[in-house]
Structures are given as C-alpha cells and as structure tokens.
Write an enzyme that holds these catalytic residues in place. Sequence first.
Site, PDB file in Angstrom:
ATOM      1  N   ASP A  30      -5.942  15.952  -2.287  1.00 31.13           N
ATOM      2  CA  ASP A  30      -5.591  15.571  -0.926  1.00 31.13           C
ATOM      3  C   ASP A  30      -4.875  16.750  -0.284  1.00 31.13           C
ATOM      4  O   ASP A  30      -4.231  17.532  -0.965  1.00 31.13           O
ATOM      5  CB  ASP A  30      -4.661  14.356  -1.003  1.00 31.13           C
ATOM      6  CG  ASP A  30      -4.015  14.057   0.328  1.00 31.13           C
ATOM      7  OD1 ASP A  30      -4.754  13.807   1.283  1.00 31.13           O
ATOM      8  OD2 ASP A  30      -2.778  14.087   0.399  1.00 31.13           O
ATOM      9  N   CYS A  58       0.983  -3.188 -38.939  1.00 33.95           N
ATOM     10  CA  CYS A  58       1.925  -4.276 -38.688  1.00 33.95           C
ATOM     11  C   CYS A  58       1.770  -4.852 -37.288  1.00 33.95           C
ATOM     12  O   CYS A  58       1.899  -6.054 -37.079  1.00 33.95           O
ATOM     13  CB  CYS A  58       3.360  -3.785 -38.824  1.00 33.95           C
ATOM     14  SG  CYS A  58       3.685  -3.027 -40.394  1.00 33.95           S
ATOM     15  N   CYS A 106       4.594   0.207 -39.704  1.00 34.77           N
ATOM     16  CA  CYS A 106       3.269   0.733 -39.940  1.00 34.77           C
ATOM     17  C   CYS A 106       2.364   0.198 -38.853  1.00 34.77           C
ATOM     18  O   CYS A 106       2.590  -0.875 -38.320  1.00 34.77           O
ATOM     19  CB  CYS A 106       2.806   0.260 -41.310  1.00 34.77           C
ATOM     20  SG  CYS A 106       1.057   0.368 -41.540  1.00 34.77           S
ATOM     21  N   ASP A 164      -0.526  12.365  -2.623  1.00 36.52           N
ATOM     22  CA  ASP A 164       0.910  12.113  -2.469  1.00 36.52           C
ATOM     23  C   ASP A 164       1.254  10.705  -2.939  1.00 36.52           C
ATOM     24  O   ASP A 164       2.411  10.341  -3.030  1.00 36.52           O
ATOM     25  CB  ASP A 164       1.355  12.340  -1.033  1.00 36.52           C
ATOM     26  CG  ASP A 164       0.505  11.560  -0.050  1.00 36.52           C
ATOM     27  OD1 ASP A 164      -0.006  10.496  -0.441  1.00 36.52           O
ATOM     28  OD2 ASP A 164       0.342  12.002   1.096  1.00 36.52           O
ATOM     29  N   ASP A 178      -2.862   7.677  -0.423  1.00 36.19           N
ATOM     30  CA  ASP A 178      -4.010   7.922  -1.293  1.00 36.19           C
ATOM     31  C   ASP A 178      -4.053   6.966  -2.472  1.00 36.19           C
ATOM     32  O   ASP A 178      -4.899   7.110  -3.350  1.00 36.19           O
ATOM     33  CB  ASP A 178      -3.933   9.332  -1.905  1.00 36.19           C
ATOM     34  CG  ASP A 178      -3.741  10.369  -0.835  1.00 36.19           C
ATOM     35  OD1 ASP A 178      -4.449  10.301   0.159  1.00 36.19           O
ATOM     36  OD2 ASP A 178      -2.857  11.219  -1.014  1.00 36.19           O
TER      37      ASP A 178
HETATM   38  P1  ADP Z   1      -4.764  13.627   4.912  1.00 32.95           P
HETATM   39  O1  ADP Z   1      -6.025  13.163   4.274  1.00 32.95           O
HETATM   40  O2  ADP Z   1      -4.832  15.072   5.260  1.00 32.95           O
HETATM   41  O3  ADP Z   1      -3.549  13.272   4.119  1.00 32.95           O
HETATM   42  P2  ADP Z   1      -4.436  11.340   6.729  1.00 32.95           P
HETATM   43  O4  ADP Z   1      -5.538  10.477   6.186  1.00 32.95           O
HETATM   44  O5  ADP Z   1      -3.072  10.896   6.476  1.00 32.95           O
HETATM   45  O6  ADP Z   1      -4.644  12.889   6.348  1.00 32.95           O
HETATM   46  O7  ADP Z   1      -4.660  11.463   8.322  1.00 32.95           O
HETATM   47  C1  ADP Z   1      -5.853  12.007   8.833  1.00 32.95           C
HETATM   48  C2  ADP Z   1      -5.731  12.412  10.269  1.00 32.95           C
HETATM   49  O8  ADP Z   1      -5.464  11.275  11.097  1.00 32.95           O
HETATM   50  C3  ADP Z   1      -4.601  13.371  10.556  1.00 32.95           C
HETATM   51  O9  ADP Z   1      -4.969  14.687  10.334  1.00 32.95           O
HETATM   52  C4  ADP Z   1      -4.328  13.100  12.029  1.00 32.95           C
HETATM   53  O10 ADP Z   1      -5.209  13.830  12.825  1.00 32.95           O
HETATM   54  C5  ADP Z   1      -4.610  11.642  12.170  1.00 32.95           C
HETATM   55  N1  ADP Z   1      -3.397  10.825  12.083  1.00 32.95           N
HETATM   56  C6  ADP Z   1      -3.044   9.982  11.091  1.00 32.95           C
HETATM   57  N2  ADP Z   1      -1.859   9.382  11.361  1.00 32.95           N
HETATM   58  C7  ADP Z   1      -1.453   9.864  12.554  1.00 32.95           C
HETATM   59  C8  ADP Z   1      -0.300   9.648  13.383  1.00 32.95           C
HETATM   60  N3  ADP Z   1       0.679   8.807  13.030  1.00 32.95           N
HETATM   61  N4  ADP Z   1      -0.217  10.301  14.539  1.00 32.95           N
HETATM   62  C9  ADP Z   1      -1.199  11.151  14.892  1.00 32.95           C
HETATM   63  N5  ADP Z   1      -2.289  11.400  14.171  1.00 32.95           N
HETATM   64  C10 ADP Z   1      -2.440  10.770  13.029  1.00 32.95           C
HETATM   65 MG    MG Z   2      -2.168  12.377   2.970  1.00 31.42          MG
END
Ligand code: ADP
Ligand code: MG
Length: 695
Positions: free
Chosen positions: A396, A19, A16, A590, A594
Amino acid sequence: MTNTQTLEISISGMDCAECTQHVQHAIEKLPGVQSVNVFLGTEKAIVQLDPTQVDMPTIRSAVQGAGYDVPASDSPKPAPVSMGDFNRKLTIMLVSVFTTILSVVIFGEVLGLFDLLNERVPFLLGLVLVLAGGYPVFMNVIRATLKRQIISHTLMTLGVLAALAVGQWVTAALVVVFMRIGDYVENFTTESARRAVKELTSLAPQTARVEQMGLEIELPIAQVKVGDIVIVRPGEKIAVDGEVISGQATVDQSAITGESMPVEAASGTHVYAATIAKLGSLRIRTDRIGVDTTFGRVVKMVEEAEAHRANVQRIADKFSAWYLPVVAVIAALTFLFTRNPLSTAAVLLVACSCSFALATPVAMLASIGASAKRGLLIKGGKYLELLARADVLLVDKTGTLTLGQPQVTDVISLNGLSRTEILSIAASAERYSEHPLAEAVRRLAREENISLIEPKDFESVPGQGVRAVIDARRIAIGNRRMIPAAETLAMTADLEAQGKTLLFMESNTELVGVFAASDTLRSEVPAALKEVRTLGIRHIELLTGDNERTASALAEKLGVSYRANLLPENKINIVKEYQAKGHVVVMIGDGVNDAPALAQADIGIAMGAAGTDVAIEAAHIALMREDWNLVPDVLKIAKRTMRIVKTNLAFTMIYNVFGLSLAAFGILPPVLAAAAQSLPDIGIMGNSARLLKQK
Ligand code: ADP
Ligand code: MG
C-alpha cells in the site's frame, strides 16, 4: 439458542507434545464442549463450551483422568530459565549423555562388567532395583493402558520386560535410569520452548503507583481502573497505556517496538505499558490496563501463536501418532526374524516419538518469542512457514511506503474564491475524516489561523473522499472518482508528474478548487525493497487509491509495478488474483483501511502497529514500529526458522532410521539404545536456541 462461553484453563504436567493431544481428547469428548485448543508453550487450554452443560469441576476431573492437572488459579508460575542457565544446562546434558554412552560401551561391552554384575548379584535383588527405579514410569504405563492409550513409555517398558525375561537385570535397571533421564531432558526441551514466551510475559508490569486523594498508593495492576492517575518515577516501568497529563521523560519503548532509542514523552503523549521512563517522571491518565494494553495484546497473540500451526507441524504430529504403532510392528518383526529378545528390546528403546512432535514447536516458539521482543509480532508458525516461500509483495502506498503525513503544497482557486475561503470550506468538510489527506488540509488551515465551520451531513467515501454541507453549500472533496468534472482539467498534469496527490473540491456541483499534497517516501524504503528481492520476492507491486500519474512517478523511482485508482475492495481482488495464479502473497499496509486486503493475503503485514488495535487484529504479522528494515528482517527470520525446523526434523529422522536399523540387526545393545534416547531432544534444543539470538 446455544450458550457459549470461553474459558482459559491452566494445565500442568504436559511435558511432551503428545500430551497436548491427550488433554485435547479428554476435554473434547465432554458433552457441551464446542472447541478446544491446547497450548504446550503456555500450559493452558482455551475451551469454548456451553456453561449449562459442562462446568469447571467436570473439566478438571477429565483432565486429571488423562493424567494431568488443573492447578489452582493462584499457584505461582515458575520463573523463566535465563539464557546463561539454559546454555549451561544444555552443555551439562550433552556432556553427560556422551559420557554415559562412552562408559556403557567401555565398562559394559568392552570390559564385560554388566555381565559380571548380572552373574554375581541375585536376580531378585535386581528386580527390586528395577521396580524401585522405574516405579513412576510403570505407573504411567498402567494408567495409560487402562485408558487404552499407547505412550512411548509403553514401548520402553516392553523393552525392560524383554531384558528381564532373558535374565539381564543390569540392562533393565540401566534402561530404567536412562528412561528417567530421558524424561528429564524431554521436560527441559518443552520448557525451553516455553522460555521465549515466558521471558516476554515477565516484562509485564505487576504494580502501579496510583494517585488517590493526594496520596500515592502502590496497587497491583488488577486493581487499577481506567481514568486512574498513575505516577511513574525515573527508571520505572510504565504500568498502563495512557496519556501523559504532566511531567516529562525519555521513554524506552523497546519492550514494544524493539527500538532502543528512547522517545520523548510530555503532556499529551501516548505512552504504553511495559515501556520504561528513563529520565524524568510522568503523570499518566490510564486508558487501558493489563491484557487490553498494546503490550497485553502482543503477549496474548504470542501466547496463542501455537493455535496457528505450520503445516510441517501438522504433518509431524500425524507422523508421531503413527510412529509408536510402527515401532511396535518393527519390534515384532525383529523378534520374529531374529528370535533375539535383546535386539527387540533395543528397537523398543531407541525410538523416541516425542522428538518428531517437538522439532517444530520448539523452533517456532523460540523464533516467535524472540521476534516479539524486537518489535515483530508474528501470530503463528503458519505465517513463518508461508513467508519463507512468499514470492509476491503487494504494498500500500499512503502511510506505508510514505510517511503518511502529507503536506498541502498548493492551493488553487478556480473561480474567484479566496485562498482563505477555499481552505476554510475544505478543512470544515474534512473536519471528521481520519484520512491523512484530511489531516493535511486541517493542519494547513490551523497554521493559517483559519476558523472552521461545523459540517452537516458528513459522509466519508472510502478510497474517494468526503461530502458535507457547509453553510448550505454541498461540498465534495476527493479524487477524480468522486469529482468526475476534474477529468477535463488541464493544469493538473504538472503537479501529478511531481508525485503529488490532487484533491478536487466541488461546491454545489461546481469545481471551485484544487489542492496538491505531497507525502515523503520513507527514507529506508529503497534499500529495504532491494534486500527483499534477494529473499525470494520476485514481484513487487504498489497498490494505491491515488491517481495514475502520482503512482507511476513513485513506482518508477522505486523500480516496482503499480496499480492506481483502486478502491479498498479492488485491493482484495488483486490479492486473490495473484493467489489464484499460485503465488504466495505478502501484503503490507497500514492496517487501518487495508485491513480486509491484509486478511486476504497469505501473510498480511501491518506497519507501525503500536497503538492501533485494528492493525494488530487484522494482520498476521504486525511490525510494532514504522521501520521498513523490519520487512527484510522478518523474511530472513522466516527462512532461518524454517531451515532450523527442517534440520530438527531431518536430524530426528536420521537418528531414528539409523537407531532402528542398528537395533534390529543386533548391533546396538539395549542399554546404549536407551542411553542415546535423549540425543535428538538435546539436538533440537541446541539447534533451536540459535533462534533466540536474533541480531
Ligand atoms: P491509499 O491506497 O494510497 O492508501 P486511500 O484508499 O486511502 O489511498 O485513498 C485513495 C484516494 O482517495 C486518495 O488518494 C484521495 O485522492 C482520495 N481520498 C480518500 N479519502 C479522502 C479524504 N478524506 N479527503 C480527500 N480525498 C480523499
Ligand atoms: Mg492507505
């Protein structure tokens, strides 16, 4: 420095919801105990304690003192009740309760059979019957009273005493019988709440066929070690998480993803424990075992979902704690005004506090357990409750709305370097970045058989790009934030208007190249977003680190708002901004980059979480497969669950108000009050069982 250890302790005898509170208090007050969480669904307590101050025997005796037990760890757990079994038992209970109520009315009240028995059979014999039948209940009450606890049995026992006091031993005896039946029903209600979770647990693999010195040996899961080679035959359950090293099979991953379409597995594929090899055999190198596997984590999260209680449950728990004293007062008033011991007895007997406490968890656990089986990991009733009133959805872009596997479509050289040179430098600089765009650049280089150079001083800047030294040249690749010089470049507008993401490459502060990458929108997104709008979500906003034009192209296509050029911390602030305005915010990402924004949101949903621990840990809800249809699904499940919780509570409330009034005014005889006592429990069970059948 204080010592902290976390123990998981099985508790038996909790049938319950009140409990759990008793067990909680009993353990809590021991010295050295820092925190206690008691779970009704999985019959365990998770205790944080200082091992120098308190030990297992002390906890066991405290639990026993409260009237429960800590079973030996190897005692077998009962198998879950099957759906058919459950439905049959529920029907039997419902029919028997109605038949008894009817017979009590006809034989007792209309034909006056009870009065006849009362007159003819000696009172002393009746008393013996009452004591014999109610012995376990009375012992419970005595034990509780000695500990100064009032339990629902206490009130009922008072009712029995009242009936005996006016010489109605037949009433007392029948009441005792109904009390026992009521206990049984209540027990079964609690058990039905545990069922969905247990069904999930029962999918866990128990043994593995391990290759040892050329032989195949069947071992219990606990004896398998990381690195062991596990063999899986056609039709068998995969026992561990690991990588296929040889063989080929189609694997049914529905235990984790809820998706019944099997996937192909061959050398190099990652496979998960609790999934099933349909056709073909596999040799797997073990990466993770038991609770560390993806399935193990899902089970653990579901088992611990009770810790994240919904607000309604907190309120119901508080209410049920108050309810017994309130009933005692109503009973006293009834006696004061009517001077009728039988009305008073009826008041004491009709009240059932447990139903209030059970109304929420029975529904929540059914919903969470059933969801887990179809690839929706919900970490607690709290999130279903919030989701049911969510109105803002933040999404995102990369990897969530899009497939997250961008393709490089254009390679543009700005000052004379060859395509091969540019690609080689870029792919080398991106060698150790985990970003999907980095992967896209590397993939193109691989396809064109371009050799890479080992980068030095690699640095990844979240939301911007990467830096590295390649062949003594300082290379930077990323967006405009990373490469401000790109701001003045004119030829980019066209590509960006097509929704492509641009990466700029600098060599020793000179702009040398531009890459354009396009990512495919997941095909089911438009329909899913449309459905989401019919489910209470008023505002949808795309959040991305990508540039303005790329974001606006996609946002326009989907008919949603957007904000571009965001850094990970900006996303958290946007979540906070909406929360400050009083919105209930869902964030879908993802789960990898994020994670902080997911955690900040009222409900953080991670997409495609199978195999990504960070996502499972960070999110409140994890979608185990990459399928946007799960988003409207989980919203619907949340609304449906809350509807059922509310009807459960309303039903219990109405029953109690009616029951108490009829009893107090002497309309409801005590026997009937006791016989009807199981109705709310049966109602809650039947109503909540609907949640087990998700389409
Ligand atoms: P989102 O918010 O779309 O998931 P991210 O925050 O992961 O994007 O990245 C934002 C931007 O930073 C990308 O669109 C790219 O232009 C740049 N960027 C991030 N990581 C890389 C990388 N390893 N090589 C080149 N550009 C990058
Ligand atoms: Mg991303």
